[in-house]
Motif scaffolding. Structure first.
Motif, PDB file in Angstrom:
ATOM      1  N   LEU A 454     -48.219  61.808  77.254  1.00 20.30           N
ATOM      2  CA  LEU A 454     -46.915  62.000  77.206  1.00 20.30           C
ATOM      3  C   LEU A 454     -46.340  62.533  78.574  1.00 20.30           C
ATOM      4  O   LEU A 454     -47.043  63.161  79.425  1.00 20.30           O
ATOM      5  CB  LEU A 454     -46.633  62.902  76.169  1.00 20.30           C
ATOM      6  N   PRO A 455     -45.047  62.510  78.768  1.00 22.04           N
ATOM      7  CA  PRO A 455     -44.260  63.108  79.951  1.00 22.04           C
ATOM      8  C   PRO A 455     -44.460  64.391  79.800  1.00 22.04           C
ATOM      9  O   PRO A 455     -44.322  65.190  78.731  1.00 22.04           O
ATOM     10  CB  PRO A 455     -42.984  62.363  79.736  1.00 22.04           C
ATOM     11  N   PRO A 456     -44.370  65.069  81.123  1.00 23.82           N
ATOM     12  CA  PRO A 456     -44.497  66.813  80.881  1.00 23.82           C
ATOM     13  C   PRO A 456     -43.457  67.263  80.172  1.00 23.82           C
ATOM     14  O   PRO A 456     -43.683  68.403  79.311  1.00 23.82           O
ATOM     15  CB  PRO A 456     -44.326  67.074  82.280  1.00 23.82           C
ATOM     16  N   GLN A 457     -42.272  66.972  80.220  1.00 25.09           N
ATOM     17  CA  GLN A 457     -41.209  67.244  79.184  1.00 25.09           C
ATOM     18  C   GLN A 457     -41.238  67.121  77.800  1.00 25.09           C
ATOM     19  O   GLN A 457     -41.175  67.977  76.942  1.00 25.09           O
ATOM     20  CB  GLN A 457     -39.699  66.815  79.701  1.00 25.09           C
ATOM     21  N   GLU A 458     -42.093  65.999  77.538  1.00 28.85           N
ATOM     22  CA  GLU A 458     -42.379  65.952  76.075  1.00 28.85           C
ATOM     23  C   GLU A 458     -43.497  66.741  75.698  1.00 28.85           C
ATOM     24  O   GLU A 458     -43.529  67.338  74.617  1.00 28.85           O
ATOM     25  CB  GLU A 458     -42.728  64.482  75.747  1.00 28.85           C
ATOM     26  N   HIS A 488     -49.256  59.834  95.301  1.00 29.54           N
ATOM     27  CA  HIS A 488     -48.972  60.851  96.081  1.00 29.54           C
ATOM     28  C   HIS A 488     -47.954  61.624  95.383  1.00 29.54           C
ATOM     29  O   HIS A 488     -46.843  61.998  96.265  1.00 29.54           O
ATOM     30  CB  HIS A 488     -48.923  60.581  97.702  1.00 29.54           C
ATOM     31  N   ARG A 489     -47.520  61.609  94.291  1.00 25.25           N
ATOM     32  CA  ARG A 489     -46.478  62.264  93.798  1.00 25.25           C
ATOM     33  C   ARG A 489     -46.763  63.205  92.641  1.00 25.25           C
ATOM     34  O   ARG A 489     -48.101  62.926  92.029  1.00 25.25           O
ATOM     35  CB  ARG A 489     -45.554  61.348  93.048  1.00 25.25           C
ATOM     36  N   ILE A 490     -46.071  64.035  92.290  1.00 27.35           N
ATOM     37  CA  ILE A 490     -46.331  65.282  91.109  1.00 27.35           C
ATOM     38  C   ILE A 490     -45.114  65.240  90.322  1.00 27.35           C
ATOM     39  O   ILE A 490     -44.129  65.442  90.867  1.00 27.35           O
ATOM     40  CB  ILE A 490     -46.890  66.513  91.678  1.00 27.35           C
ATOM     41  N   VAL A 491     -45.129  65.186  89.002  1.00 22.96           N
ATOM     42  CA  VAL A 491     -44.184  65.305  88.084  1.00 22.96           C
ATOM     43  C   VAL A 491     -44.397  66.882  87.351  1.00 22.96           C
ATOM     44  O   VAL A 491     -45.339  67.035  86.724  1.00 22.96           O
ATOM     45  CB  VAL A 491     -43.937  64.475  86.954  1.00 22.96           C
ATOM     46  N   VAL A 492     -43.356  67.630  87.434  1.00 22.28           N
ATOM     47  CA  VAL A 492     -43.297  68.878  86.956  1.00 22.28           C
ATOM     48  C   VAL A 492     -42.335  69.211  86.080  1.00 22.28           C
ATOM     49  O   VAL A 492     -41.251  69.103  86.331  1.00 22.28           O
ATOM     50  CB  VAL A 492     -43.136  70.103  88.209  1.00 22.28           C
ATOM     51  N   VAL A 525     -34.274  73.881  72.620  1.00 23.48           N
ATOM     52  CA  VAL A 525     -33.770  73.674  73.822  1.00 23.48           C
ATOM     53  C   VAL A 525     -34.345  72.506  74.647  1.00 23.48           C
ATOM     54  O   VAL A 525     -35.497  72.135  74.127  1.00 23.48           O
ATOM     55  CB  VAL A 525     -34.195  74.877  74.834  1.00 23.48           C
ATOM     56  N   ASP A 526     -34.117  72.083  75.494  1.00 19.49           N
ATOM     57  CA  ASP A 526     -34.505  70.579  76.088  1.00 19.49           C
ATOM     58  C   ASP A 526     -34.876  71.033  77.588  1.00 19.49           C
ATOM     59  O   ASP A 526     -34.872  72.139  78.221  1.00 19.49           O
ATOM     60  CB  ASP A 526     -33.047  69.671  76.447  1.00 19.49           C
ATOM     61  N   PHE A 527     -36.149  70.386  77.615  1.00 16.94           N
ATOM     62  CA  PHE A 527     -36.952  70.607  78.914  1.00 16.94           C
ATOM     63  C   PHE A 527     -36.614  69.527  79.957  1.00 16.94           C
ATOM     64  O   PHE A 527     -36.472  68.261  79.381  1.00 16.94           O
ATOM     65  CB  PHE A 527     -38.458  70.773  78.723  1.00 16.94           C
ATOM     66  N   GLU A 528     -36.561  69.933  81.526  1.00 17.44           N
ATOM     67  CA  GLU A 528     -36.432  68.607  82.150  1.00 17.44           C
ATOM     68  C   GLU A 528     -37.617  68.715  83.425  1.00 17.44           C
ATOM     69  O   GLU A 528     -38.216  69.811  83.530  1.00 17.44           O
ATOM     70  CB  GLU A 528     -35.203  69.250  83.049  1.00 17.44           C
ATOM     71  N   ALA A 529     -37.950  67.635  83.739  1.00 19.07           N
ATOM     72  CA  ALA A 529     -39.075  67.343  84.648  1.00 19.07           C
ATOM     73  C   ALA A 529     -38.476  66.807  86.008  1.00 19.07           C
ATOM     74  O   ALA A 529     -37.398  65.906  85.819  1.00 19.07           O
ATOM     75  CB  ALA A 529     -39.953  66.421  83.778  1.00 19.07           C
ATOM     76  N   VAL A 530     -39.112  67.349  86.921  1.00 18.14           N
ATOM     77  CA  VAL A 530     -38.870  66.546  88.325  1.00 18.14           C
ATOM     78  C   VAL A 530     -39.786  66.070  89.002  1.00 18.14           C
ATOM     79  O   VAL A 530     -41.138  66.560  88.805  1.00 18.14           O
ATOM     80  CB  VAL A 530     -38.191  67.759  89.214  1.00 18.14           C
ATOM     81  N   GLU A 531     -39.668  64.997  89.710  1.00 20.90           N
ATOM     82  CA  GLU A 531     -40.864  64.320  90.538  1.00 20.90           C
ATOM     83  C   GLU A 531     -40.684  64.875  91.968  1.00 20.90           C
ATOM     84  O   GLU A 531     -39.541  64.651  92.561  1.00 20.90           O
ATOM     85  CB  GLU A 531     -40.649  62.958  90.374  1.00 20.90           C
TER      86      GLU A 531
END
Length: 735
Positions: A454-458, A488-492, A525-531
């Motif tokens: 799953l994506p990090p925010q999920e 070479h990317r990171i999703v946080v 609350v909602d969580f947001e992910a950035v790449e």
């Protein structure tokens, strides 16, 4: 000695004219007047009193001591809060000593006394009353605390003996109180046993041996097998080379604590014989003198046949009884040149033994709790980190304190399909067993959600729901990141956790701009992910707030100090990034002695990535000709990488896996080859059902594809994704 004093006091109370301990004229000694009609000053506590001074040891006169001068018939004593000054030297308390004899004189209401070690002779004197004490190495209870013996009141010898008995009883009570306080200060087994030894030697005894059960029972455990006592610790006063007393019996030689006794060393281990004399003494609980019939038979069993004990009442054997059972024994010994133990000393030994046994019980239970806490924390955290391709990992964990060894901080690294890796760090509020238990549940949930890709925010959203199901006050912070070494990317994504730091290859450290988010457990609350970019050679530092926040600094000050520490460390290695393990140690060194109020979790990831030239990727339509097309594409990639030796095996396995995907897929499938330390092949489709290895029957036309993969591949597996699944296998590179 003390029994004779009490009998004399009772006799004085029946004697005509004494009025039950009063002086001349029927008045109490404190109210008697001297020859000039003045009342004698009452005796008060000495200014040098200390609860842990050897009880009854005389105090040395200080040059600044204040003395009074009295005329004939006056009573002069050195007792009083402003009249006595005690001085202790090098562990023993000595007083100004006379020749070692005792002088007594009577005349016109005056008295002159000097306490020594032996003998008594009369002498005449008048005009004053004085006191002095001889040292001679004797430690007794007869001197009032403060180091000055009591001057007999003018009422007579019986009243003086009664007062002396009262003083000795008070000294005994003060000694027991000080000794039990010292024993109670210990929290572990060694501290408690050491407290007993230090409290009793040399005040109560000249030597002590402490035996404890091996192993010590914990709580309600019922030991199986014979009772075994092990010599836990011994202590003694040092030998005086100027004396002719020779070696002390049953005294240990320091520092190895192996006792050197008369006749041979004391036994280190003793197996208590059921129904034997030692078992009877231990069952009786009460201390006994060494010359009693029970002790004479029990001591050789405890100490061994070689050692010899002091004669007379100079040895006390005291069982140590805890809350439910006897857990050991203590042996107290006095020198031959010291007065023997008295019957009331058995009560003192019983008190010391009781407090020591209860303290040992407490220490054993505390040790069990520490063991449980260590095991709980160890099982909640990963034993070792995986080493996926394209990233190197290192971690550290520090508990909040020795008394709080478990906490809610955790970290994790979870391999994902496509050589990706999920990096997780979290912090449950508090550092207790409850926090550790909640942390374990959240960590397990995070691993399960990561397996679904799953994506990090999920992932954070589902962790928030899980925390709410655990309770209304179950709150935690968490940071979840997914690193892709191919892109070479990171999703946080962040849930109220301190932001990560990225140390670039050139030595520059920066705080990543990640949305803070709300802690897990708040709900709604909602969580947001950035790449973000993850360049090769960079190091990502994930940590908990215990590393950067304390009572001495706020969290942002600590984050800035951490950034400066990373920059300074990177300068030491020049253009190359610092080694990962020493870097973690250097980061933890920023914590001062009193700068840690919470447990600390640290996870460091060194990005190495996978070069694009080592990756081959294709999209294939789900049709009958796709298997042949996949074989041709794989053959060309292997030829480009000079891996022709693997061509036959790769073509066969790719054909089997792709054929199975084409049979059920409705959308284009993916084929990817990655060359690292192994050759990895991944086939993805949109069907979520995972294939299972099964044994095909002789009449079945299919069902043998995964069997071939299982036999020929080094490793293989299947992972469910949010959009379907990925089946992968690995082959070892040719030597």
């Amino acid at each position: 000695m003390w029994d004779a004093d009490r009998n004399a006091a009772r006799g004085a109370s029946r004697r005509p004219g004494t009025n039950g301990g009063t002086g001349a004229g029927g008045q109490p000694p404190a109210a008697q007047a001297d020859g000039r009609g003045r009342k004698a000053r009452p005796r008060g506590p000495g200014a040098g009193e200390h609860p842990e001074r050897p009880v009854g040891a005389p105090a040395a006169a200080d040059p600044g001591e204040t003395h009074g001068t009295a005329g004939p018939g006056d009573t002069h004593t050195a007792a009083g809060s402003d009249d006595a000054h005690a001085a202790a030297g090098s562990g023993d308390t000595h007083a100004a000593a006379g020749s070692g004899d005792t002088h007594r004189a009577a005349g016109s209401g005056d008295a002159h006394t000097a306490a020594g070690t032996g003998g008594a002779r009369g002498a005449g004197g008048a005009g004053e009353a004085r006191t002095a004490a001889a040292t001679a190495g004797e430690v007794g209870y007869g001197t009032p605390e403060g180091g000055v013996p009591t001057v007999p009141p003018a009422g007579g010898t019986a009243a003086a003996e009664a007062a002396t008995a009262r003083d000795r009883g008070g000294d005994r009570l003060r000694f027991v109180g000080a000794a039990t306080r010292r024993i109670a200060r210990g929290i572990d087994l060694d501290e408690i046993v050491l407290g007993l030894c230090r409290a009793t030697v040399p005040t109560f005894a000249d030597a002590i041996l402490v035996y404890l059960r091996d192993p010590l029972p914990v709580g309600d455990e019922r030991p199986v097998g014979p009772v075994v006592l092990r010599l836990r610790r011994t202590d003694r006063i040092p030998l005086d080379p100027d004396t002719d007393s020779g070696r002390l019996p049953l005294l240990p030689s320091q520092p190895d604590l192996s006792p050197a006794v008369g006749g041979g060393p004391a036994a280190e281990l003793c197996e208590v014989e059921a129904g034997g004399p030692l078992a009877e003494v231990l069952r009786g609980v009460r201390p006994v003198f060494g010359d009693s019939q029970a002790a004479r038979a029990a001591l050789p069993e405890l100490l061994g046949e070689g050692p010899s004990v002091a004669t007379g009442q100079r040895t006390v054997l005291a069982p140590l009884r805890g809350r439910r059972r006897v857990i050991g024994a203590a042996v107290f010994v006095r020198r031959p040149d010291r007065p023997p133990f008295e019957p009331d000393d058995l009560l003192v030994a019983a008190q010391l033994a009781t407090h020591t046994a209860l303290g040992v019980d407490k220490a054993v239970l505390y040790g069990r709790e520490v063991y449980i806490a260590d095991e709980l924390q160890r099982t909640m955290l990963p034993d070792s980190l995986p080493q996926p391709t394209g990233v190197r990992l290192a971690s550290r964990y520090l508990p909040a304190a020795e008394t709080a060894r478990v906490g809610g901080d955790w970290y994790d690294a979870i391999p994902l399909p496509g050589n990706r890796v999920a990096l997780v760090v979290g912090d449950v509020m508090g550092h207790s067993m409850t926090s550790a238990a909640i942390m374990g549940q959240l960590r397990t949930t995070a691993q399960t959600l990561a397996g679904l890709d799953l994506p990090p925010q999920e992932v954070l959203h589902h962790l928030d729901e899980q925390a709410q199901r655990l309770g209304t006050d179950r709150m935690a912070t968490c940071l979840y990141a997914v690193y892709d070494p191919v892109a070479h990317r990171i999703v946080v994504a962040n849930a109220g956790h301190p932001p990560p730091l990225l140390l670039h290859r050139g030595g520059r450290a920066e705080v990543l701009r990640v949305p803070p988010g709300a802690p897990i457990g708040v709900g709604g609350v909602d969580f947001e992910a950035v790449e973000l970019d993850a360049p090769a050679g960079a190091t990502l530092m994930l940590y908990t707030d215990g590393l950067v926040e304390s009572r001495m600094r706020d969290v942002w000050t600590g984050i800035e100090q951490l950034r400066e520490r990373l920059t300074a460390t990177a300068r030491l290695t020049g253009p190359n990034p610092p080694p990962l393990e020493p870097l973690c140690d250097e980061v933890l060194d920023m914590l001062g002695p009193g700068d840690r109020d919470d447990d600390v979790a640290l996870l460091a990831a060194r990005f190495e990535g996978i070069a694009p030239s080592d990756v081959a990727y294709w999209f294939l339509d789900p049709k009958a000709q796709t298997a042949g097309q996949a074989r041709r594409l794989a053959r060309r990639a292997l030829a480009r990488w000079d891996l022709d030796d693997l061509t036959d095996a790769v073509e066969l396995l790719v054909s089997e896996v792709v054929t199975n995907a084409v049979r059920y897929a409705e959308r284009p499938i993916t084929l990817r080859l990655l060359r690292t330390d192994v050759l990895r092949c991944e086939v993805g489709d949109d069907v979520p059902q995972l294939p299972r290895l099964r044994q095909a029957r002789p009449s079945d036309e299919g069902g043998r594809g995964l069997y071939l993969v299982n036999r020929m591949a080094r490793r293989w597996g299947a992972t469910r994704l949010s959009t379907g699944k990925v089946v992968w296998f690995e082959l070892a590179m040719p030597s």
